[in-house]
Design a protein around this motif. Structure first.
Motif, PDB file in Angstrom:
ATOM      1  N   LEU A   1      31.978  15.756  49.616  1.00  0.00           N
ATOM      2  CA  LEU A   1      33.194  15.724  50.343  1.00  0.00           C
ATOM      3  C   LEU A   1      33.289  14.819  51.533  1.00  0.00           C
ATOM      4  O   LEU A   1      34.165  14.008  51.710  1.00  0.00           O
ATOM      5  CB  LEU A   1      33.518  16.936  50.976  1.00  0.00           C
ATOM      6  CG  LEU A   1      33.560  18.194  49.629  1.00  0.00           C
ATOM      7  CD1 LEU A   1      33.953  19.584  50.500  1.00  0.00           C
ATOM      8  CD2 LEU A   1      35.228  17.722  49.038  1.00  0.00           C
ATOM      9  N   THR A   2      32.205  14.394  52.271  1.00  0.00           N
ATOM     10  CA  THR A   2      32.066  13.615  53.323  1.00  0.00           C
ATOM     11  C   THR A   2      32.299  12.279  52.892  1.00  0.00           C
ATOM     12  O   THR A   2      33.275  11.402  53.478  1.00  0.00           O
ATOM     13  CB  THR A   2      30.863  13.671  53.971  1.00  0.00           C
ATOM     14  OG1 THR A   2      30.699  15.078  54.294  1.00  0.00           O
ATOM     15  CG2 THR A   2      30.831  12.759  55.276  1.00  0.00           C
ATOM     16  N   ILE A   3      31.766  11.662  51.765  1.00  0.00           N
ATOM     17  CA  ILE A   3      31.807  10.489  51.312  1.00  0.00           C
ATOM     18  C   ILE A   3      33.336  10.134  50.692  1.00  0.00           C
ATOM     19  O   ILE A   3      33.856   9.309  50.979  1.00  0.00           O
ATOM     20  CB  ILE A   3      30.827  10.421  49.944  1.00  0.00           C
ATOM     21  CG1 ILE A   3      29.444  10.113  50.946  1.00  0.00           C
ATOM     22  CG2 ILE A   3      31.303   8.908  49.350  1.00  0.00           C
ATOM     23  CD1 ILE A   3      28.381  10.074  49.736  1.00  0.00           C
ATOM     24  N   ILE A   4      33.874  11.190  50.030  1.00  0.00           N
ATOM     25  CA  ILE A   4      35.396  10.919  49.571  1.00  0.00           C
ATOM     26  C   ILE A   4      36.140  10.825  50.698  1.00  0.00           C
ATOM     27  O   ILE A   4      37.019   9.819  50.657  1.00  0.00           O
ATOM     28  CB  ILE A   4      35.804  12.294  48.858  1.00  0.00           C
ATOM     29  CG1 ILE A   4      35.211  12.593  47.505  1.00  0.00           C
ATOM     30  CG2 ILE A   4      37.283  12.262  48.548  1.00  0.00           C
ATOM     31  CD1 ILE A   4      35.286  13.716  46.509  1.00  0.00           C
TER      32      ILE A   4
ATOM     33  N   ALA B   1      44.310   2.998  51.407  1.00  0.00           N
ATOM     34  CA  ALA B   1      45.467   2.940  50.421  1.00  0.00           C
ATOM     35  C   ALA B   1      46.481   3.837  50.486  1.00  0.00           C
ATOM     36  O   ALA B   1      47.688   3.687  50.414  1.00  0.00           O
ATOM     37  CB  ALA B   1      45.040   3.072  48.920  1.00  0.00           C
ATOM     38  N   LEU B   2      46.091   5.104  51.235  1.00  0.00           N
ATOM     39  CA  LEU B   2      47.112   6.342  51.420  1.00  0.00           C
ATOM     40  C   LEU B   2      47.726   5.981  52.529  1.00  0.00           C
ATOM     41  O   LEU B   2      47.340   5.330  53.391  1.00  0.00           O
ATOM     42  CB  LEU B   2      46.440   7.481  51.419  1.00  0.00           C
ATOM     43  CG  LEU B   2      45.714   8.289  50.187  1.00  0.00           C
ATOM     44  CD1 LEU B   2      44.758   9.333  50.612  1.00  0.00           C
ATOM     45  CD2 LEU B   2      46.785   8.588  49.157  1.00  0.00           C
ATOM     46  N   PRO B   3      49.156   6.347  52.595  1.00  0.00           N
ATOM     47  CA  PRO B   3      50.072   6.307  53.605  1.00  0.00           C
ATOM     48  C   PRO B   3      49.116   7.239  54.664  1.00  0.00           C
ATOM     49  O   PRO B   3      48.493   8.172  54.505  1.00  0.00           O
ATOM     50  CB  PRO B   3      51.386   6.713  53.437  1.00  0.00           C
ATOM     51  CG  PRO B   3      51.235   7.159  51.840  1.00  0.00           C
ATOM     52  CD  PRO B   3      49.916   7.022  51.441  1.00  0.00           C
ATOM     53  N   ARG B   4      49.416   6.703  56.145  1.00  0.00           N
ATOM     54  CA  ARG B   4      48.935   7.315  57.250  1.00  0.00           C
ATOM     55  C   ARG B   4      48.931   9.066  57.156  1.00  0.00           C
ATOM     56  O   ARG B   4      47.646   9.826  57.375  1.00  0.00           O
ATOM     57  CB  ARG B   4      49.192   6.968  58.574  1.00  0.00           C
ATOM     58  CG  ARG B   4      48.634   7.312  59.745  1.00  0.00           C
ATOM     59  CD  ARG B   4      48.894   6.529  60.947  1.00  0.00           C
ATOM     60  NE  ARG B   4      47.950   6.942  62.061  1.00  0.00           N
ATOM     61  CZ  ARG B   4      48.096   7.616  63.040  1.00  0.00           C
ATOM     62  NH1 ARG B   4      49.153   8.713  62.619  1.00  0.00           N
ATOM     63  NH2 ARG B   4      47.267   7.912  63.693  1.00  0.00           N
ATOM     64  N   ASP B   5      50.121   9.619  56.868  1.00  0.00           N
ATOM     65  CA  ASP B   5      50.179  10.991  57.004  1.00  0.00           C
ATOM     66  C   ASP B   5      49.441  11.601  56.140  1.00  0.00           C
ATOM     67  O   ASP B   5      48.992  12.825  56.190  1.00  0.00           O
ATOM     68  CB  ASP B   5      51.588  11.430  57.186  1.00  0.00           C
ATOM     69  CG  ASP B   5      52.335  10.953  58.298  1.00  0.00           C
ATOM     70  OD1 ASP B   5      51.833  10.656  59.104  1.00  0.00           O
ATOM     71  OD2 ASP B   5      53.787  10.998  58.287  1.00  0.00           O
ATOM     72  N   TRP B   6      49.435  11.043  54.745  1.00  0.00           N
ATOM     73  CA  TRP B   6      48.752  11.637  53.532  1.00  0.00           C
ATOM     74  C   TRP B   6      47.310  11.660  53.812  1.00  0.00           C
ATOM     75  O   TRP B   6      46.743  12.477  53.448  1.00  0.00           O
ATOM     76  CB  TRP B   6      49.319  10.915  52.502  1.00  0.00           C
ATOM     77  CG  TRP B   6      50.352  11.335  51.568  1.00  0.00           C
ATOM     78  CD1 TRP B   6      51.892  10.671  51.737  1.00  0.00           C
ATOM     79  CD2 TRP B   6      50.763  12.593  50.956  1.00  0.00           C
ATOM     80  NE1 TRP B   6      52.657  11.481  51.323  1.00  0.00           N
ATOM     81  CE2 TRP B   6      52.069  12.512  50.671  1.00  0.00           C
ATOM     82  CE3 TRP B   6      49.747  13.435  50.614  1.00  0.00           C
ATOM     83  CZ2 TRP B   6      52.588  13.622  49.649  1.00  0.00           C
ATOM     84  CZ3 TRP B   6      50.289  14.564  49.636  1.00  0.00           C
ATOM     85  CH2 TRP B   6      51.591  14.661  49.491  1.00  0.00           C
ATOM     86  N   LEU B   7      46.679  10.722  54.603  1.00  0.00           N
ATOM     87  CA  LEU B   7      45.560  10.413  54.760  1.00  0.00           C
ATOM     88  C   LEU B   7      44.822  11.559  55.772  1.00  0.00           C
ATOM     89  O   LEU B   7      44.050  12.140  55.380  1.00  0.00           O
ATOM     90  CB  LEU B   7      45.073   9.101  55.324  1.00  0.00           C
ATOM     91  CG  LEU B   7      43.731   8.676  55.642  1.00  0.00           C
ATOM     92  CD1 LEU B   7      42.956   8.911  54.093  1.00  0.00           C
ATOM     93  CD2 LEU B   7      43.504   7.175  55.906  1.00  0.00           C
ATOM     94  N   ILE B   8      45.957  11.856  56.817  1.00  0.00           N
ATOM     95  CA  ILE B   8      45.301  12.711  57.598  1.00  0.00           C
ATOM     96  C   ILE B   8      45.237  14.121  57.085  1.00  0.00           C
ATOM     97  O   ILE B   8      44.370  14.816  57.111  1.00  0.00           O
ATOM     98  CB  ILE B   8      46.459  12.735  58.876  1.00  0.00           C
ATOM     99  CG1 ILE B   8      46.163  11.587  59.869  1.00  0.00           C
ATOM    100  CG2 ILE B   8      46.222  14.084  59.710  1.00  0.00           C
ATOM    101  CD1 ILE B   8      47.148  11.245  60.883  1.00  0.00           C
TER     102      ILE B   8
ATOM    103  N   LEU C   1      39.918  18.187  53.265  1.00  0.00           N
ATOM    104  CA  LEU C   1      38.464  18.144  53.047  1.00  0.00           C
ATOM    105  C   LEU C   1      37.363  18.815  54.057  1.00  0.00           C
ATOM    106  O   LEU C   1      36.626  19.650  53.698  1.00  0.00           O
ATOM    107  CB  LEU C   1      38.114  16.796  52.999  1.00  0.00           C
ATOM    108  CG  LEU C   1      38.836  15.908  51.480  1.00  0.00           C
ATOM    109  CD1 LEU C   1      38.421  14.390  51.677  1.00  0.00           C
ATOM    110  CD2 LEU C   1      38.186  16.475  50.206  1.00  0.00           C
ATOM    111  N   ALA C   2      37.904  18.795  55.236  1.00  0.00           N
ATOM    112  CA  ALA C   2      37.164  19.236  56.606  1.00  0.00           C
ATOM    113  C   ALA C   2      37.306  20.783  56.347  1.00  0.00           C
ATOM    114  O   ALA C   2      36.311  21.529  56.678  1.00  0.00           O
ATOM    115  CB  ALA C   2      37.591  18.753  57.943  1.00  0.00           C
ATOM    116  N   VAL C   3      38.347  21.399  55.847  1.00  0.00           N
ATOM    117  CA  VAL C   3      38.547  22.860  55.751  1.00  0.00           C
ATOM    118  C   VAL C   3      37.677  23.565  54.592  1.00  0.00           C
ATOM    119  O   VAL C   3      37.094  24.411  54.794  1.00  0.00           O
ATOM    120  CB  VAL C   3      40.196  23.090  55.591  1.00  0.00           C
ATOM    121  CG1 VAL C   3      40.023  25.043  55.148  1.00  0.00           C
ATOM    122  CG2 VAL C   3      40.860  22.994  56.796  1.00  0.00           C
ATOM    123  N   ILE C   4      37.558  22.597  53.731  1.00  0.00           N
ATOM    124  CA  ILE C   4      36.667  23.007  52.561  1.00  0.00           C
ATOM    125  C   ILE C   4      35.125  23.025  52.818  1.00  0.00           C
ATOM    126  O   ILE C   4      34.521  24.063  52.630  1.00  0.00           O
ATOM    127  CB  ILE C   4      36.725  22.036  51.239  1.00  0.00           C
ATOM    128  CG1 ILE C   4      38.224  21.969  50.759  1.00  0.00           C
ATOM    129  CG2 ILE C   4      35.929  22.554  50.231  1.00  0.00           C
ATOM    130  CD1 ILE C   4      38.490  21.068  49.780  1.00  0.00           C
TER     131      ILE C   4
END
Lengths: 108, 209
Positions: free
Chosen positions: A30-33, A42-49, A55-58
């Protein structure tokens, strides 16, 4: 209180090493992803956040269930309710602080 | 429950409670530690809220992306995740009544914790030397307070786990020492959770600015 010989109320079982090893691999993956998504850009900023926060919640769930034995308790697992209240308060504190300060930014 | 007869035929370690829960005192103290963890979570959430509000307020100082080193914080993250794992193995060995295994994995956890602190100190040092101190901007005040508080927790954890390790070496795995090992491992895993959010919010999301 129950006698020492009685079973735990909850799901305490003697797990093998599989549980911590699976938790470790998952947390590293998960950290590496998250890092890869961040570096690749590649992702827009809001999507990336949203995705990296998800991933952090998981990762919280992994630590709680694979390492912290969160379901184990002598009696009812009251600490799980306490944790739920804690998470609610954390979200409230952070989200409302950010929301309220957006008005401050307009005033400057 | 009619467990008495049943438990005679089953090895006690596989069916009964873990040793740290075997006394009322031990179980109560573990619950009490969960209460502490929730309050500590609230402390960190206040610092996270402060950082989220202030990280664009850089005054005359550097932006987050100017001072964050991707390789540095990635290494810190991988080290802390690994130490959480080795701490989990130490608890596993404790529940198997394997004293030497418990000691070995605890020492590995401590060494990983020390190398994490070493990396963090060198990161803070290079920031301060380049002029990015706590007084430079609101962003840096929030950054050093949040990351520094976590670093203090880790440093305290290293001292605490070391003292528990000495008790395990001297007294073996008893209801009291196993409870202490279990509580320190909860603390250590909790610090790992906090770090995952530091890594995500402070370094990755902050580093986008």
């Amino acid at each position: 209180m129950s006698s020492p010989d009685e079973h735990m109320r909850s799901t305490h079982r003697e797990h093998g090493l599989g549980v911590p090893i699976a938790g470790f691999i998952l947390s590293i993956v998960l950290t590496i992803i998250a890092l890869w998504l961040d570096q690749q850009g590649a992702l827009p900023r809001d999507w990336l956040i949203t995705v990296v926060l998800g991933l952090a919640v998981i990762q919280i769930a992994i630590q709680l269930f694979f390492f912290m034995h969160v379901t184990e308790s002598d009696e009812r697992a009251w600490h799980i309710w306490l944790l739920a209240l804690g998470f609610l308060l954390v979200i409230t504190i952070v989200a409302y602080s950010m929301w309220i300060m957006t008005f401050g930014a307009e005033a400057y | 429950m009619a467990t008495t007869e049943e438990s005679l035929h089953i090895p006690s370690h596989s069916r009964s409670k873990p040793l740290e829960y075997s006394t009322e005192d031990g179980a109560l103290r573990i619950f009490g530690f969960w209460v502490f963890l929730v309050t500590d979570m609230l402390l960190f959430s206040c610092f996270f809220a402060t950082y989220a509000v202030l990280y664009r307020h850089i005054s005359t100082g550097p932006t987050p992306s100017a001072i964050f080193d991707v390789r540095g914080y990635t290494a810190e993250t991988l080290i802390l995740l690994t130490s959480s794992f080795t701490s989990g193995i130490a608890t596993y060995e404790m529940r198997r009544q394997n004293k030497s295994g418990l000691i070995t994995w605890t020492i590995i956890t401590l060494l990983l914790g020390l190398s994490f602190i070493g990396l963090e100190v060198s990161e803070f040092w290079s920031d301060v030397v380049s002029g990015a101190t706590m007084q430079t901007s609101a962003f840096l005040s929030a950054f050093f307070t949040l990351v520094g508080t976590h670093g203090c927790h880790v440093s305290f954890g290293i001292i605490w786990i070391t003292s528990v390790l000495i008790q395990v070496i001297r007294r073996g795995i008893t209801p009291v020492t196993s409870r202490k090992v279990f509580i320190t491992s909860l603390y250590w895993h909790f610090l790992d959770v906090v770090w995952v959010f530091l890594f995500t919010v402070v370094y990755m999301i902050g580093g986008m600015y």
